[in-house]
Design an enzyme around this catalytic site. Structure first.
Site, mmCIF file in Angstrom:
data_model
loop_
_atom_site.group_PDB
_atom_site.id
_atom_site.type_symbol
_atom_site.label_atom_id
_atom_site.label_comp_id
_atom_site.label_asym_id
_atom_site.label_seq_id
_atom_site.Cartn_x
_atom_site.Cartn_y
_atom_site.Cartn_z
ATOM 1 N N SER A 148 10.047 -0.865 -6.108
ATOM 2 C CA SER A 148 10.778 -2.804 -6.827
ATOM 3 C C SER A 148 11.926 -2.198 -7.709
ATOM 4 C CB SER A 148 9.810 -2.800 -7.818
ATOM 5 O OG SER A 148 9.739 -3.934 -8.688
ATOM 6 N N TYR A 163 2.266 -2.229 -13.312
ATOM 7 C CA TYR A 163 3.756 -2.416 -12.490
ATOM 8 C C TYR A 163 5.053 -1.584 -12.667
ATOM 9 C CZ TYR A 163 5.608 -5.043 -8.999
ATOM 10 O OH TYR A 163 6.980 -5.158 -7.689
ATOM 11 N N LYS A 167 5.738 1.576 -10.660
ATOM 12 C CA LYS A 167 7.055 1.535 -9.154
ATOM 13 C C LYS A 167 7.983 3.163 -9.570
ATOM 14 C CE LYS A 167 5.542 -1.928 -6.574
ATOM 15 N NZ LYS A 167 5.456 -2.149 -6.010
HETATM 16 P P1 NAD Z 1 2.184 -10.617 -1.327
HETATM 17 O O1 NAD Z 1 1.223 -10.467 -2.482
HETATM 18 O O2 NAD Z 1 2.433 -11.949 -1.117
HETATM 19 O O3 NAD Z 1 1.493 -9.800 -0.478
HETATM 20 C C1 NAD Z 1 0.937 -8.287 -0.865
HETATM 21 C C2 NAD Z 1 0.486 -8.054 0.371
HETATM 22 O O4 NAD Z 1 -0.627 -7.072 -0.124
HETATM 23 C C3 NAD Z 1 -1.230 -9.481 0.748
HETATM 24 O O5 NAD Z 1 -1.392 -9.803 1.921
HETATM 25 C C4 NAD Z 1 -2.032 -8.587 0.035
HETATM 26 O O6 NAD Z 1 -4.121 -8.649 0.821
HETATM 27 C C5 NAD Z 1 -1.742 -7.069 0.011
HETATM 28 N N1 NAD Z 1 -2.597 -5.695 -0.255
HETATM 29 C C6 NAD Z 1 -2.778 -6.018 -2.108
HETATM 30 N N2 NAD Z 1 -3.755 -4.930 -2.065
HETATM 31 C C7 NAD Z 1 -4.418 -4.632 -1.778
HETATM 32 C C8 NAD Z 1 -4.824 -3.183 -1.154
HETATM 33 N N3 NAD Z 1 -5.287 -2.804 -1.997
HETATM 34 N N4 NAD Z 1 -4.820 -3.084 0.461
HETATM 35 C C9 NAD Z 1 -4.502 -3.529 1.249
HETATM 36 N N5 NAD Z 1 -3.479 -4.091 1.451
HETATM 37 C C10 NAD Z 1 -3.458 -4.912 -0.331
HETATM 38 O O7 NAD Z 1 3.119 -9.229 -2.011
HETATM 39 P P2 NAD Z 1 4.920 -9.230 -1.690
HETATM 40 O O8 NAD Z 1 5.607 -10.054 -2.527
HETATM 41 O O9 NAD Z 1 5.120 -9.381 -0.158
HETATM 42 O O10 NAD Z 1 5.230 -8.068 -1.768
HETATM 43 C C11 NAD Z 1 5.024 -6.568 -1.522
HETATM 44 C C12 NAD Z 1 4.873 -5.844 -1.559
HETATM 45 O O11 NAD Z 1 6.652 -5.740 -2.081
HETATM 46 C C13 NAD Z 1 4.929 -5.389 -3.360
HETATM 47 O O12 NAD Z 1 4.393 -3.849 -3.251
HETATM 48 C C14 NAD Z 1 4.933 -5.696 -4.470
HETATM 49 O O13 NAD Z 1 4.999 -5.303 -5.741
HETATM 50 C C15 NAD Z 1 6.681 -4.910 -4.171
HETATM 51 N N6 NAD Z 1 7.761 -6.257 -4.702
HETATM 52 C C16 NAD Z 1 7.923 -7.467 -4.430
HETATM 53 C C17 NAD Z 1 8.960 -8.456 -5.076
HETATM 54 C C18 NAD Z 1 8.710 -9.283 -5.013
HETATM 55 O O14 NAD Z 1 9.642 -10.411 -6.298
HETATM 56 N N7 NAD Z 1 8.147 -10.491 -4.680
HETATM 57 C C19 NAD Z 1 9.812 -7.443 -5.474
HETATM 58 C C20 NAD Z 1 9.737 -5.905 -5.781
HETATM 59 C C21 NAD Z 1 8.272 -5.455 -5.313
#
Ligand code: NAD
Length: 258
Positions: A148, A163, A167
């Site tokens: 991230s 968090y 990351k």
């Molecule tokens: P989201 O919440 O939409 O999706 C995350 C998915 O991970 C969900 O389907 C959830 O059920 C699954 N999950 C959670 N815990 C789990 C576990 N223990 N085992 C298996 N699956 C699990 O989130 P997103 O925005 O799609 O984020 C995906 C990744 O991207 C994450 O690592 C997040 O930190 C990273 N990220 C997101 C953003 C953002 O702004 N959305 C920015 C930077 C990084």
């Protein structure tokens, strides 16, 4: 062979953790559009199943939905076993599952801290380790982790030290694995997205009200869209990125430049 052909992933076998929705889903469909068979791994089995069926219908590729919690080694091991049983090999592992908790540092319990570190960092390690073992045996593969921009900056105004720390750990883990496995032909890279419009941001009661503030700070004045991460995923998954390992790709609309 031209570059567009080299980018194709025909007959590669891939999995994406956290693949049921959001960034993971968008990456899974991109890998399938490029020709890969894809397993969607998630704790949310129902959504993973619906998403896997949709990707198969839209792309004509084989898909699988698997329930696994990336913090549990037994779940990760049985997920790898199921993928090998159905696909025969693993060429691409996208370790993407993650959560965010917004709690001031002075109020954070050890339980809260461990929850985020266990999913975001230990979960990536367990998944990458299990996939790496298979890839070493096979003679190669590509692992991509979702870090991230929070590994590079401290987001404000929300407090999210666990968090941010998790990351930052993902990036150094990525580099460490890339060096250890370089001569085993297993490449390991990560992506560092900026704020992306997914359930994690749009459906969070603490984060949603902050979107206007973030957009005011952002050079592009908007959130990223999950599909804007698809091309880098396809590039890193395939053979055209053979010299790319140990790298972190920040895709944040210049948010971390200011
Ligand atoms: P989201 O919440 O939409 O999706 C995350 C998915 O991970 C969900 O389907 C959830 O059920 C699954 N999950 C959670 N815990 C789990 C576990 N223990 N085992 C298996 N699956 C699990 O989130 P997103 O925005 O799609 O984020 C995906 C990744 O991207 C994450 O690592 C997040 O930190 C990273 N990220 C997101 C953003 C953002 O702004 N959305 C920015 C930077 C990084």
């Amino acid at each position: 062979m031209g570059i567009i052909e080299k980018l194709r992933l025909d007959n590669k076998k891939a999995f994406v953790t956290g693949g049921a929705r959001g960034i993971g889903y968008n990456i899974a469909i991109a890998l399938a559009e490029a020709g890969a068979d894809v397993a969607l791994v998630d704790t949310d089995e129902g959504t993973a199943k619906a998403s896997a069926e949709e990707i198969a219908r839209l792309t004509g590729r084989k898909t699988l939905a698997l329930k696994a919690d990336v913090t549990k080694k037994a779940d990760v091991d049985s997920m790898i076993e199921s993928i090998l049983k159905s696909f025969g090999r693993i060429d691409v592992a996208f370790c993407n599952a993650g959560i965010c908790m917004n709690i001031p540092a002075e109020e954070m319990t050890l339980e809260d801290w461990n929850k985020v570190i266990n999913i975001n960092l230990t979960g990536v390690f367990l998944t990458a380790q299990a996939a790496g073992k298979v890839m070493i045996k096979q003679g190669g593969g590509s692992i991509i982790n979702t870090a991230s921009m929070s590994a590079h900056i401290v987001n404000v105004p929300q407090p999210q030290c666990s968090y941010n720390a998790s990351k930052a750990g993902v990036i150094q883990l990525t580099k460490s694995l890339a060096v250890e496995w370089a001569l085993k032909n297993v490449r390991v890279n990560c992506i560092s997205p900026g704020y992306i419009g997914t359930d994690l941001t749009l459906s969070s009661p603490t984060l949603k009200p902050l979107i206007e503030k973030w957009n005011a700070m952002a050079p592009l004045h908007r959130l990223g869209r999950p599909e804007e991460l698809q091309a880098i995923a396809v590039y890193l998954a395939g053979d055209s990125s053979a010299f790319t390992t140990g790298s972190d790709f920040v895709i944040d609309g210049a948010f971390t430049c200011i």
